[in-house]
Scaffold this active site. Structure first.
Site, PDB file in Angstrom:
ATOM      1  N   THR A 110       0.993  -1.234  -0.127  1.00 40.79           N
ATOM      2  CA  THR A 110       0.047   0.149  -0.007  1.00 40.79           C
ATOM      3  C   THR A 110       0.938   1.247   0.021  1.00 40.79           C
ATOM      4  O   THR A 110       0.391   2.531   0.323  1.00 40.79           O
ATOM      5  CB  THR A 110      -0.872   0.149   1.335  1.00 40.79           C
ATOM      6  OG1 THR A 110      -0.143  -0.122   2.397  1.00 40.79           O
ATOM      7  CG2 THR A 110      -1.887  -1.154   1.225  1.00 40.79           C
TER       8      THR A 110
ATOM      9  N   SER B  82       2.097  -1.905   8.219  1.00 40.49           N
ATOM     10  CA  SER B  82       0.604  -2.040   8.130  1.00 40.49           C
ATOM     11  C   SER B  82      -0.198  -1.704   7.372  1.00 40.49           C
ATOM     12  O   SER B  82       0.266  -0.824   6.361  1.00 40.49           O
ATOM     13  CB  SER B  82       0.317  -1.428   9.795  1.00 40.49           C
ATOM     14  OG  SER B  82      -0.876  -1.781  10.151  1.00 40.49           O
TER      15      SER B  82
ATOM     16  N   ASN C 145       8.376 -11.605  13.457  1.00 39.76           N
ATOM     17  CA  ASN C 145       9.511 -11.488  13.083  1.00 39.76           C
ATOM     18  C   ASN C 145      10.304 -10.203  13.520  1.00 39.76           C
ATOM     19  O   ASN C 145      11.552 -10.381  13.660  1.00 39.76           O
ATOM     20  CB  ASN C 145       9.312 -11.524  11.443  1.00 39.76           C
ATOM     21  CG  ASN C 145       8.885 -12.720  11.018  1.00 39.76           C
ATOM     22  OD1 ASN C 145       8.957 -13.955  11.583  1.00 39.76           O
ATOM     23  ND2 ASN C 145       8.222 -12.615   9.919  1.00 39.76           N
TER      24      ASN C 145
ATOM     25  N   GLY D  49      11.770 -11.050  16.703  1.00 36.91           N
ATOM     26  CA  GLY D  49      12.892 -11.723  16.711  1.00 36.91           C
ATOM     27  C   GLY D  49      14.034 -11.182  16.263  1.00 36.91           C
ATOM     28  O   GLY D  49      15.229 -11.249  17.154  1.00 36.91           O
TER      29      GLY D  49
ATOM     30  N   TYR E  41      -7.729  -5.524  11.438  1.00 42.04           N
ATOM     31  CA  TYR E  41      -6.908  -4.542  11.825  1.00 42.04           C
ATOM     32  C   TYR E  41      -6.773  -4.492  13.230  1.00 42.04           C
ATOM     33  O   TYR E  41      -5.633  -4.519  13.855  1.00 42.04           O
ATOM     34  CB  TYR E  41      -7.333  -3.274  11.106  1.00 42.04           C
ATOM     35  CG  TYR E  41      -6.559  -2.235  11.456  1.00 42.04           C
ATOM     36  CD1 TYR E  41      -5.014  -2.183  10.790  1.00 42.04           C
ATOM     37  CD2 TYR E  41      -6.467  -0.969  12.092  1.00 42.04           C
ATOM     38  CE1 TYR E  41      -4.087  -1.473  11.108  1.00 42.04           C
ATOM     39  CE2 TYR E  41      -5.712   0.121  12.154  1.00 42.04           C
ATOM     40  CZ  TYR E  41      -4.549  -0.206  11.874  1.00 42.04           C
ATOM     41  OH  TYR E  41      -3.664   0.803  11.969  1.00 42.04           O
TER      42      TYR E  41
ATOM     43  N   LYS F  13      -3.588  -5.575  15.593  1.00 42.99           N
ATOM     44  CA  LYS F  13      -2.767  -4.846  16.464  1.00 42.99           C
ATOM     45  C   LYS F  13      -2.687  -5.054  18.073  1.00 42.99           C
ATOM     46  O   LYS F  13      -1.806  -4.900  18.707  1.00 42.99           O
ATOM     47  CB  LYS F  13      -3.189  -3.295  16.304  1.00 42.99           C
ATOM     48  CG  LYS F  13      -2.905  -2.847  14.746  1.00 42.99           C
ATOM     49  CD  LYS F  13      -1.446  -2.392  14.509  1.00 42.99           C
ATOM     50  CE  LYS F  13      -1.088  -1.728  13.626  1.00 42.99           C
ATOM     51  NZ  LYS F  13       0.365  -1.561  13.316  1.00 42.99           N
TER      52      LYS F  13
ATOM     53  N   THR G  66      -3.747  10.457  11.879  1.00 47.12           N
ATOM     54  CA  THR G  66      -2.662  11.452  11.413  1.00 47.12           C
ATOM     55  C   THR G  66      -2.751  11.796  10.035  1.00 47.12           C
ATOM     56  O   THR G  66      -3.245  10.840   8.979  1.00 47.12           O
ATOM     57  CB  THR G  66      -1.442  10.862  11.755  1.00 47.12           C
ATOM     58  OG1 THR G  66      -1.286  10.438  13.092  1.00 47.12           O
ATOM     59  CG2 THR G  66      -0.105  11.720  11.303  1.00 47.12           C
TER      60      THR G  66
END
Ligand code: UDP
Length: 310
Positions: A38, A78, A102, A105, A148, A152, A178
């Site tokens: 995106t 995201s 990930n 990690g 979504y 989160k 934002t």
């Protein structure tokens, strides 16, 4: 002296690309990962003139192996626009869950500080107003926004687990609405939608009766808060946003006034589970980071409109 290195996932998106630039201007080396689902190369084109900027085309829902020292991992990747996560619910869930795992990690492996870019959506359609970090939220897990919101919420939970189990230095920012330059034309969110319609004299599409509220933060203010949080000792979630709350109808009228547009307002169906009200309580950020927004909505919109016109 070696520059500190920041790895940022989703670094070619709206917030991510601005953050890359902010970090480069503050003397950090930046490794930007993105898969352009995106976002776009256009957002980071100007950053290649910095010698300490590196880009890698990656989907962070797959294992992230990066050689060398990394001091901070910022997990920003995201699909943050409701239209995007309705189109790509599985990718949204994967980047919030597998992608966060990930990125954690990687941070653990590099002994890096980890900052999760979370969202006001974790509060869902809030029953407490304004929203403080101590509020647990009102989320429909099986609704269309659940992909979504729940990804989160999972991301926050696994971040806290890494902090508790692996003693990782983690931070969580809950970002409220934002806006600013570099938002995509087809992003679908209200600010770019209204601006684009107003400057091309097309009708502004107000969903529902426009009585739902939001509180809009200009990108530069958010970036300053993000940098302060990244460098702080805070390990609990922090809201960042502008508490100046208004209805969507008021926003439509303000955009029409600033652009001197003759566009009409048309009404469209309210999306399912659209939160009725949203306003951040930013007293924690104010107290712990000495942060509060500097841009009022009028000024932020004027800058954003100028960018869209350009
Ligand atoms: N909205 C609207 N017209 C539009 C786009 C959005 O009235 O063209 C409304 C939407 O229903 C929501 C608010 O504006 O109540 C903010 O929507 P956005 O998609 O920007 O983000 P959200 O805060 O819902 O994640």
């Amino acid at each position: 002296m070696r520059k500190k290195t920041v790895l940022i996932t989703g670094g070619a998106g709206f917030i991510g690309s601005h953050m890359c630039e902010k970090l480069l201007n503050n003397n950090y080396a930046v490794i930007c990962l993105d898969n352009f689902i995106t976002s776009s190369e256009e957002n980071i084109k100007a950053l290649f003139r910095y010698k300490d900027f590196r880009f890698e085309l990656r989907n962070v829902s797959n294992h992230i192996g990066i050689p060398g020292k990394i001091d901070y991992v910022l997990h920003c990747a995201s699909l943050a626009s409701p239209e995007d996560y309705l189109d790509f619910p599985i990718q949204t869930l994967k980047v919030g869950s597998l992608g966060t795992h990930n990125a954690l990690g990687l941070a653990k492996n590099k002994k890096a500080v980890f900052l999760l870019f979370s969202t006001s959506e974790i509060y869902g359609d809030p029953l407490v107003h304004p929203q403080k970090e101590s509020y647990w939220g009102n989320v429909n897990p099986v609704g269309v926004r659940g992909c979504y919101d729940e990804s989160k919420r999972f991301a926050e939970a696994i971040t806290m687990a890494y902090q508790r189990v692996h003693k990782l230095d983690t931070k969580i920012v809950r970002i409220f609405n934002t806006y600013g330059p570099k938002m995509r034309h087809n992003d679908g969110r209200v600010v770019p939608n209204f601006i684009l319609c107003a400057i091309s004299n097309k009708p502004l599409t107000v969903y529902g009766k426009g009585q739902q509220t939001r509180s809009f933060c200009y990108i530069d203010d958010l970036l300053e808060g993000l940098l302060r949080l990244m460098l702080s000792k805070i390990n609990q979630p922090v809201n960042l946003g502008n508490p100046d709350e208004l209805t969507i109808m008021q926003l439509a009228k303000l955009v029409l006034k600033i652009t001197r547009s003759k566009s009409k307002i048309v009404y469209r169906q309210l999306p399912v589970d659209d939160p009725r009200q949203r306003q951040p309580d930013i007293s924690k950020a104010h107290k712990l980071l000495s942060w509060k927004p500097a841009f009022c909505l009028q000024e932020g919109l004027e800058r954003t409109i100028a960018w869209f016109k350009g």
